[in-house]
Design an enzyme around this catalytic site. Sequence first.
Site, PDB file in Angstrom:
ATOM      1  N   CYS A 147     -22.538 -22.739  18.392  1.00 32.09           N
ATOM      2  CA  CYS A 147     -23.458 -22.761  19.541  1.00 32.09           C
ATOM      3  C   CYS A 147     -22.899 -23.516  20.744  1.00 32.09           C
ATOM      4  O   CYS A 147     -23.193 -23.170  21.893  1.00 32.09           O
ATOM      5  CB  CYS A 147     -24.793 -23.393  19.145  1.00 32.09           C
ATOM      6  SG  CYS A 147     -25.372 -22.947  17.493  1.00 32.09           S
TER       7      CYS A 147
ATOM      8  N   CYS B 280     -21.303 -22.029  24.059  1.00 28.64           N
ATOM      9  CA  CYS B 280     -22.150 -21.513  25.149  1.00 28.64           C
ATOM     10  C   CYS B 280     -23.136 -22.552  25.670  1.00 28.64           C
ATOM     11  O   CYS B 280     -23.423 -22.599  26.860  1.00 28.64           O
ATOM     12  CB  CYS B 280     -22.957 -20.302  24.668  1.00 28.64           C
ATOM     13  SG  CYS B 280     -21.930 -18.877  24.352  1.00 28.64           S
ATOM     14  N   HIS B 281     -23.707 -23.340  24.750  1.00 26.49           N
ATOM     15  CA  HIS B 281     -24.795 -24.234  25.170  1.00 26.49           C
ATOM     16  C   HIS B 281     -24.329 -25.651  25.470  1.00 26.49           C
ATOM     17  O   HIS B 281     -25.139 -26.480  25.891  1.00 26.49           O
ATOM     18  CB  HIS B 281     -25.883 -24.258  24.089  1.00 26.49           C
ATOM     19  CG  HIS B 281     -26.488 -22.912  23.847  1.00 26.49           C
ATOM     20  ND1 HIS B 281     -27.340 -22.308  24.737  1.00 26.49           N
ATOM     21  CD2 HIS B 281     -26.329 -22.026  22.829  1.00 26.49           C
ATOM     22  CE1 HIS B 281     -27.695 -21.117  24.269  1.00 26.49           C
ATOM     23  NE2 HIS B 281     -27.081 -20.919  23.122  1.00 26.49           N
TER      24      HIS B 281
ATOM     25  N   MET C  34     -27.877 -13.482  23.111  1.00 24.51           N
ATOM     26  CA  MET C  34     -27.890 -14.495  22.050  1.00 24.51           C
ATOM     27  C   MET C  34     -27.732 -13.763  20.715  1.00 24.51           C
ATOM     28  O   MET C  34     -28.497 -12.867  20.393  1.00 24.51           O
ATOM     29  CB  MET C  34     -29.225 -15.242  22.094  1.00 24.51           C
ATOM     30  CG  MET C  34     -29.534 -16.034  20.841  1.00 24.51           C
ATOM     31  SD  MET C  34     -28.698 -17.622  20.770  1.00 24.51           S
ATOM     32  CE  MET C  34     -29.549 -18.330  19.359  1.00 24.51           C
TER      33      MET C  34
ATOM     34  N   HIS D  14     -11.293 -19.523  33.452  1.00 19.12           N
ATOM     35  CA  HIS D  14     -10.742 -19.477  32.088  1.00 19.12           C
ATOM     36  C   HIS D  14      -9.223 -19.373  32.131  1.00 19.12           C
ATOM     37  O   HIS D  14      -8.538 -20.363  32.237  1.00 19.12           O
ATOM     38  CB  HIS D  14     -11.389 -18.326  31.316  1.00 19.12           C
ATOM     39  CG  HIS D  14     -11.058 -18.325  29.852  1.00 19.12           C
ATOM     40  ND1 HIS D  14     -11.592 -19.232  28.978  1.00 19.12           N
ATOM     41  CD2 HIS D  14     -10.242 -17.546  29.115  1.00 19.12           C
ATOM     42  CE1 HIS D  14     -11.114 -19.010  27.755  1.00 19.12           C
ATOM     43  NE2 HIS D  14     -10.288 -17.990  27.811  1.00 19.12           N
TER      44      HIS D  14
ATOM     45  N   HIS E  92     -10.279 -10.879  31.406  1.00 21.38           N
ATOM     46  CA  HIS E  92      -9.497 -11.765  30.536  1.00 21.38           C
ATOM     47  C   HIS E  92      -8.035 -11.369  30.673  1.00 21.38           C
ATOM     48  O   HIS E  92      -7.538 -10.517  29.941  1.00 21.38           O
ATOM     49  CB  HIS E  92      -9.971 -11.652  29.081  1.00 21.38           C
ATOM     50  CG  HIS E  92      -9.388 -12.733  28.219  1.00 21.38           C
ATOM     51  ND1 HIS E  92      -8.082 -12.714  27.789  1.00 21.38           N
ATOM     52  CD2 HIS E  92      -9.921 -13.879  27.740  1.00 21.38           C
ATOM     53  CE1 HIS E  92      -7.854 -13.803  27.063  1.00 21.38           C
ATOM     54  NE2 HIS E  92      -8.954 -14.526  27.022  1.00 21.38           N
TER      55      HIS E  92
HETATM   56 FE1  DHE Z   1      -7.185 -18.534  23.889  1.00 23.70          FE
HETATM   57  C1  DHE Z   1      -4.852 -18.803  26.415  1.00 23.70           C
HETATM   58  C2  DHE Z   1      -9.235 -20.667  25.563  1.00 23.70           C
HETATM   59  C3  DHE Z   1      -9.680 -17.884  21.636  1.00 23.70           C
HETATM   60  C4  DHE Z   1      -5.053 -16.585  22.090  1.00 23.70           C
HETATM   61  N1  DHE Z   1      -7.096 -19.475  25.693  1.00 23.70           N
HETATM   62  C5  DHE Z   1      -6.029 -19.475  26.576  1.00 23.70           C
HETATM   63  C6  DHE Z   1      -6.337 -20.346  27.679  1.00 23.70           C
HETATM   64  C7  DHE Z   1      -7.577 -20.878  27.432  1.00 23.70           C
HETATM   65  C8  DHE Z   1      -8.048 -20.342  26.182  1.00 23.70           C
HETATM   66  C9  DHE Z   1      -8.334 -21.865  28.299  1.00 23.70           C
HETATM   67  C10 DHE Z   1      -5.435 -20.602  28.873  1.00 23.70           C
HETATM   68  C11 DHE Z   1      -4.441 -21.663  28.537  1.00 23.70           C
HETATM   69  C12 DHE Z   1      -3.442 -21.920  29.652  1.00 23.70           C
HETATM   70  O1  DHE Z   1      -2.912 -20.957  30.217  1.00 23.70           O
HETATM   71  O2  DHE Z   1      -3.192 -23.086  29.958  1.00 23.70           O
HETATM   72  N2  DHE Z   1      -9.132 -19.133  23.644  1.00 23.70           N
HETATM   73  C13 DHE Z   1      -9.764 -20.023  24.451  1.00 23.70           C
HETATM   74  C14 DHE Z   1     -11.130 -20.217  23.991  1.00 23.70           C
HETATM   75  O3  DHE Z   1     -11.956 -21.048  24.427  1.00 23.70           O
HETATM   76  C15 DHE Z   1     -11.395 -19.193  22.979  1.00 23.70           C
HETATM   77  C16 DHE Z   1     -12.196 -18.094  23.686  1.00 23.70           C
HETATM   78  C17 DHE Z   1     -12.257 -19.566  21.783  1.00 23.70           C
HETATM   79  C18 DHE Z   1     -11.847 -20.802  21.024  1.00 23.70           C
HETATM   80  O4  DHE Z   1     -12.706 -21.379  20.334  1.00 23.70           O
HETATM   81  O5  DHE Z   1     -10.690 -21.221  21.121  1.00 23.70           O
HETATM   82  C19 DHE Z   1      -9.974 -18.706  22.686  1.00 23.70           C
HETATM   83  N3  DHE Z   1      -7.333 -17.441  22.147  1.00 23.70           N
HETATM   84  C20 DHE Z   1      -8.439 -17.327  21.389  1.00 23.70           C
HETATM   85  C21 DHE Z   1      -8.190 -16.497  20.233  1.00 23.70           C
HETATM   86  O6  DHE Z   1      -9.004 -16.241  19.302  1.00 23.70           O
HETATM   87  C22 DHE Z   1      -6.809 -15.956  20.358  1.00 23.70           C
HETATM   88  C23 DHE Z   1      -6.889 -14.455  20.616  1.00 23.70           C
HETATM   89  C24 DHE Z   1      -5.943 -16.141  19.116  1.00 23.70           C
HETATM   90  C25 DHE Z   1      -5.526 -17.562  18.853  1.00 23.70           C
HETATM   91  O7  DHE Z   1      -4.361 -17.768  18.539  1.00 23.70           O
HETATM   92  O8  DHE Z   1      -6.344 -18.457  18.965  1.00 23.70           O
HETATM   93  C26 DHE Z   1      -6.333 -16.709  21.600  1.00 23.70           C
HETATM   94  N4  DHE Z   1      -5.301 -17.813  24.192  1.00 23.70           N
HETATM   95  C27 DHE Z   1      -4.592 -17.068  23.304  1.00 23.70           C
HETATM   96  C28 DHE Z   1      -3.264 -16.833  23.834  1.00 23.70           C
HETATM   97  C29 DHE Z   1      -3.199 -17.458  25.088  1.00 23.70           C
HETATM   98  C30 DHE Z   1      -4.493 -18.071  25.285  1.00 23.70           C
HETATM   99  C31 DHE Z   1      -2.167 -16.018  23.146  1.00 23.70           C
HETATM  100  C32 DHE Z   1      -2.020 -17.521  26.037  1.00 23.70           C
HETATM  101  C33 DHE Z   1      -1.823 -16.223  26.734  1.00 23.70           C
HETATM  102  C34 DHE Z   1      -0.666 -16.251  27.652  1.00 23.70           C
HETATM  103  O9  DHE Z   1      -0.145 -15.170  27.934  1.00 23.70           O
HETATM  104  O10 DHE Z   1      -0.266 -17.316  28.120  1.00 23.70           O
END
Ligand code: DHE
Length: 584
Positions: free
Chosen positions: A84, A87-88, A125, A364, A407
């Site tokens: 939760c 989002c919250h 939700m 993001h 995204h």
């Molecule tokens: Fe990420 C980048 C946040 C879930 C793979 N992800 C980012 C960035 C943020 C972020 C803020 C940018 C970082 C930067 O450039 O400095 N990601 C989040 C979340 O908050 C989220 C939605 C949920 C969570 O609880 O973490 C989340 N992310 C994921 C995944 O489930 C992914 C698909 C698989 C994993 O490994 O966690 C994932 N995020 C990635 C990847 C990047 C990324 C591969 C970098 C992409 C790039 O090209 O630089």
Amino acid sequence: MTSTSAIRKPALLATAAIAFALVTSGAPAKEKPKEHANTPSAAYEPSMNTLSQIKVEIPGRKPDDPVMTADEYQQANEIYFERCAGCHGVLRKGATGKPLTTDITRENGYEYLRDFITYGSPAGMPNWGTSGQLSEKQVDMMARYLLLDPAPPPEFGMAEMKKTWKVIVPPEKRPTKKMNDIDIDNLFSVTLRDTGQIALIDGKSYQIKTVIKTGYAVHISRISASGRYLYVIGRDAKVTMVDLWMNPPAPVAEVKIGTEARSVETSKFKGWEDKYAIAGAYWPPQYVIMDGNTLEPLKVESTRGMIYDTQEYHPEPRVASIVASHFKPEFVVNVKETGKVLMVDYSDIKNLKTTEIEAERFLHDGGFDRTGRYFLVAANARNKVAVIDTKEDKLVKVIETGGVKPHPGRGANIIHPKYGPVWVTSHLGDETVSLIGTDPVNHPQYAWKVVETLEGLGGGSLFVKSHPGSNHLYVDAPLNPDAEISGSVAVFNIDQLDQENPQPTVLPIAEWAGIPEGQPRVVQGEFNQAGNEIWFSVWNKKALTSAIVVVDDKTLKLKHVIKDKRLVTPTGKFNVYNTRKDIY
Ligand code: DHE
């Protein structure tokens, strides 16, 4: 190659994903059908997994508090942080979802809360109860938990950081020259998400050179300007610094900069190469500048403050992406809930100067345009992209992308046959792929406008990718509920983008991986240094086989499948050269 028409289901998620885990006003939707449950957007909200592990106590009791044991409160708190809080908000003061502070929850009452959690709302939700994700007992517990005050998680300041800081190999004991025969610039750092490791894979032989233990649910890698050091961040906010000159490459320092984090970067401006590292946290809401050579935390800055437009206080604005400017000794720090982009001048961190740019809420991820001057960042819950001029430290424009929940990852830069240089983002909520003009000098009429939209495979896309040497634009869709779509990648021919309704070629990457078990998702293309092949992760469940599929960029044919029992849940891949030079 599969034909596009057989697989394409364009508007698949257009409506389902419009809202993502927002609690809106109005009554719960008891009639809500099952498919409203978890859209890709809802599934992609942050889960505060490491924060959920902290021990909490029930805050001071009020006379009419519902009965709840300490054990139940702890369990409910874990569920809240994991499902939760994204989002919250950790403090329940609201983020993309509405606030759930006790003045509001008590007004609504137990039954209302119980039904809301059970059935969800049409606005997004999730229906935690009827989808079976929470049992009736858990729903009851969560409804009672929400009537009690939240237990704020502890802060994590310099003293706590220093306790976790370890220099494993001091700078004077490190090699003075490269000790291995690895072609470092063509090495890939691959996130092995569920084992909390990275695999370093040689870009030519496809061999795993080493596997390194990092933070929990490791997230991304970034490379120092010189290319020698690799910095990795775990969701537990642990930064691991790896020396790529060692044989084999190994960690030389580590530090925890908070309890939950997602981003790390290093100083890149001329004269400041490898000098500093920076990491941004979700909790506590702060960023930390560290010594680039040892990870010693030097400066902790809170991001708490006013939301850019309403000028109201936000208690937990999370740090999202961070990039390093090529024009000034500055880090570009994107703060989600307040919608501010902070240009943090690291030339004098004792007298820190920060230019605060008003952008848009819920910033993001994002990347630079091809010149490296403009930074484009998605305000994903606002369906917008903000453009920042890193030379002038100014907002250029906030652009509606035309799709639902952009995204981009770092986005993709291509030269469009008609519109010139454009930067591309796909969307989580629908099939739209938006092309934004980025050349105010030679193509001013197209600059900072969506000049064209393409149709990808469907909603649930996370990353797009191209390379200056490639004539292709790749678009994934790993969070699409359809296995065929989430296992494929759409490829657009850049030369043909000026034709009417350009159709992509669809590459059945998961099929090519030849994995018979599970429903692996194909995620995040990453080019090799030469830009002639692109790697995709075939991301399966932890206990099942995963792979990396290498595609020949010229022919779009399968070139190689990397399978290895150490390759558990591969997701992000970071080619050393492309990552340090911001080539995408
Ligand atoms: Fe990420 C980048 C946040 C879930 C793979 N992800 C980012 C960035 C943020 C972020 C803020 C940018 C970082 C930067 O450039 O400095 N990601 C989040 C979340 O908050 C989220 C939605 C949920 C969570 O609880 O973490 C989340 N992310 C994921 C995944 O489930 C992914 C698909 C698989 C994993 O490994 O966690 C994932 N995020 C990635 C990847 C990047 C990324 C591969 C970098 C992409 C790039 O090209 O630089």
